[in-house]
Motif scaffolding. Structure first.
Motif, PDB file in Angstrom:
ATOM      1  N   VAL A 134       7.047  11.938  -9.818  1.00 26.47           N
ATOM      2  CA  VAL A 134       7.113  10.491  -9.591  1.00 26.47           C
ATOM      3  C   VAL A 134       8.567  10.008  -9.528  1.00 26.47           C
ATOM      4  N   GLY A 135       9.383  10.410 -10.487  1.00 22.07           N
ATOM      5  CA  GLY A 135      10.793   9.968 -10.522  1.00 22.07           C
ATOM      6  C   GLY A 135      11.583  10.420  -9.313  1.00 22.07           C
ATOM      7  N   THR A 136      11.447  11.699  -8.970  1.00 24.89           N
ATOM      8  CA  THR A 136      12.199  12.217  -7.823  1.00 24.89           C
ATOM      9  C   THR A 136      11.700  11.614  -6.511  1.00 24.89           C
ATOM     10  N   THR A 137      10.383  11.368  -6.426  1.00 25.61           N
ATOM     11  CA  THR A 137       9.834  10.734  -5.226  1.00 25.61           C
ATOM     12  C   THR A 137      10.384   9.321  -5.071  1.00 25.61           C
ATOM     13  N   LEU A 138      10.434   8.580  -6.178  1.00 21.64           N
ATOM     14  CA  LEU A 138      10.969   7.225  -6.142  1.00 21.64           C
ATOM     15  C   LEU A 138      12.421   7.234  -5.670  1.00 21.64           C
ATOM     16  N   LEU A 139      13.221   8.140  -6.231  1.00 19.48           N
ATOM     17  CA  LEU A 139      14.637   8.241  -5.838  1.00 19.48           C
ATOM     18  C   LEU A 139      14.774   8.635  -4.371  1.00 19.48           C
ATOM     19  N   LEU A 195       6.361   4.253  -5.143  1.00 19.82           N
ATOM     20  CA  LEU A 195       6.412   4.330  -6.608  1.00 19.82           C
ATOM     21  C   LEU A 195       5.553   5.482  -7.117  1.00 19.82           C
ATOM     22  N   ILE A 196       4.353   5.597  -6.551  1.00 14.96           N
ATOM     23  CA  ILE A 196       3.403   6.614  -7.005  1.00 14.96           C
ATOM     24  C   ILE A 196       2.957   7.435  -5.795  1.00 14.96           C
ATOM     25  N   PRO A 197       3.417   8.693  -5.676  1.00 12.52           N
ATOM     26  CA  PRO A 197       3.029   9.522  -4.524  1.00 12.52           C
ATOM     27  C   PRO A 197       1.611  10.073  -4.675  1.00 12.52           C
ATOM     28  N   THR A 198       0.638   9.211  -4.430  1.00 15.69           N
ATOM     29  CA  THR A 198      -0.768   9.529  -4.672  1.00 15.69           C
ATOM     30  C   THR A 198      -1.214  10.811  -3.969  1.00 15.69           C
ATOM     31  N   THR A 199      -0.862  10.961  -2.700  1.00 15.00           N
ATOM     32  CA  THR A 199      -1.309  12.124  -1.919  1.00 15.00           C
ATOM     33  C   THR A 199      -0.766  13.420  -2.497  1.00 15.00           C
ATOM     34  N   VAL A 200       0.513  13.432  -2.835  1.00 12.53           N
ATOM     35  CA  VAL A 200       1.136  14.649  -3.365  1.00 12.53           C
ATOM     36  C   VAL A 200       0.567  14.975  -4.749  1.00 12.53           C
ATOM     37  N   ILE A 201       0.331  13.951  -5.553  1.00 17.44           N
ATOM     38  CA  ILE A 201      -0.275  14.171  -6.869  1.00 17.44           C
ATOM     39  C   ILE A 201      -1.660  14.797  -6.706  1.00 17.44           C
ATOM     40  N   ALA A 253       0.837  -1.208   0.000  1.00 13.17           N
ATOM     41  CA  ALA A 253       0.000   0.000   0.000  1.00 13.17           C
ATOM     42  C   ALA A 253       0.869   1.254   0.000  1.00 13.17           C
ATOM     43  N   ASN A 254       1.943   1.249   0.795  1.00 12.96           N
ATOM     44  CA  ASN A 254       2.862   2.390   0.812  1.00 12.96           C
ATOM     45  C   ASN A 254       3.574   2.550  -0.530  1.00 12.96           C
ATOM     46  N   LEU A 255       3.859   1.444  -1.183  1.00 13.46           N
ATOM     47  CA  LEU A 255       4.531   1.466  -2.481  1.00 13.46           C
ATOM     48  C   LEU A 255       3.709   2.265  -3.496  1.00 13.46           C
ATOM     49  N   PHE A 256       2.375   2.168  -3.384  1.00  9.76           N
ATOM     50  CA  PHE A 256       1.496   2.895  -4.293  1.00  9.76           C
ATOM     51  C   PHE A 256       1.018   4.222  -3.703  1.00  9.76           C
ATOM     52  N   GLY A 257       1.681   4.668  -2.645  1.00 14.70           N
ATOM     53  CA  GLY A 257       1.366   5.972  -2.066  1.00 14.70           C
ATOM     54  C   GLY A 257       0.041   6.048  -1.356  1.00 14.70           C
ATOM     55  N   LEU A 258      -0.487   4.906  -0.922  1.00 14.11           N
ATOM     56  CA  LEU A 258      -1.782   4.867  -0.247  1.00 14.11           C
ATOM     57  C   LEU A 258      -1.588   4.822   1.264  1.00 14.11           C
ATOM     58  N   GLY A 259      -1.001   5.882   1.795  1.00 18.17           N
ATOM     59  CA  GLY A 259      -0.711   5.939   3.226  1.00 18.17           C
ATOM     60  C   GLY A 259      -1.921   5.693   4.098  1.00 18.17           C
TER      61      GLY A 259
END
Length: 197
Positions: free
Chosen positions: A166-171, A145-151, A98-104
């Motif tokens: 997305v790229g910078t968040t992943l890094l 991988l996908i910062p859902t909240t920030v998006i 769930a965290n991987l997909f930004g679903l905190g």
């Protein structure tokens, strides 16, 4: 304690505004803040519903189980005290996915359940076990991988390219997770050398 601090800050702000003659600005800020909070919440709800729906589809299609199997060898090495078939392992894997997909928000209940099961493994002790500390560290740094909240926030405020982060968040989250695991292991082995459990 946090509630007391917030109440004190609010009271001090209102008293300061009364003596400073800026109550009109405070009232305006309160209503503007409430309006923005509702706008942000609606943006969050739409994005969260979308990703939770995708997670449900992935679960029904068996993709989440495959992801869990992919992560299981890594998780077993990070949590050697947790048996493979223990419920804690399932909750830890669900939380990480769930965290991987930004679903905190979706990860939080899984994290609480994982901690409850880790406490059971720890014999109900009030002192945190190695696994509990490691889980807290990984959950806090959480590879995303996908910062859902920030998006969702960027979309709410009409960003020209809300997904460009997305790229910078992943890094950034990869670096934070690796650093967190490294620090966790460093302190664990340091304590082990001193003979402290």
């Amino acid at each position: 304690m946090i509630n007391i601090i917030w109440v004190l800050m609010t009271v001090v702000g209102i008293v300061f505004a009364m003596f400073n003659g800026t109550m009109a600005q405070v009232n305006e800020a309160v209503f503007q803040g409430a309006k923005e909070a509702v706008t942000i919440c609606i943006g969050f709800i739409s994005i969260l519903v979308f990703w939770l729906g995708l997670m449900r589809i992935a679960q029904d299609a068996g993709l989440l189980e495959k992801l869990a199997l992919l992560f299981k060898p890594i998780v077993k090495r990070l949590f050697p005290e947790v048996p493979s078939d223990h419920p804690a392992m399932g909750y830890i894997l669900s939380n990480m996915i769930a965290n991987l997909f930004g679903l905190g928000n979706a990860a939080t209940p899984m994290g609480i359940k994982a901690m409850e099961q880790l406490k059971v493994l720890n014999g109900g002790s009030v002192e945190a076990s190695r696994s509990m500390i490691t889980f807290l560290v990984i959950n806090t740094s959480s590879l995303t991988l996908i910062p859902t909240t920030v998006i969702a926030i960027r979309m709410t405020y009409d960003s020209a390219a809300p997904t460009e982060i997305v790229g910078t968040t992943l890094l950034a989250t990869l670096c934070s997770t690796l650093a967190a695991i490294g620090i966790d292991r460093f302190f664990y082995y340091r304590r082990s050398k001193k003979g402290v459990k």
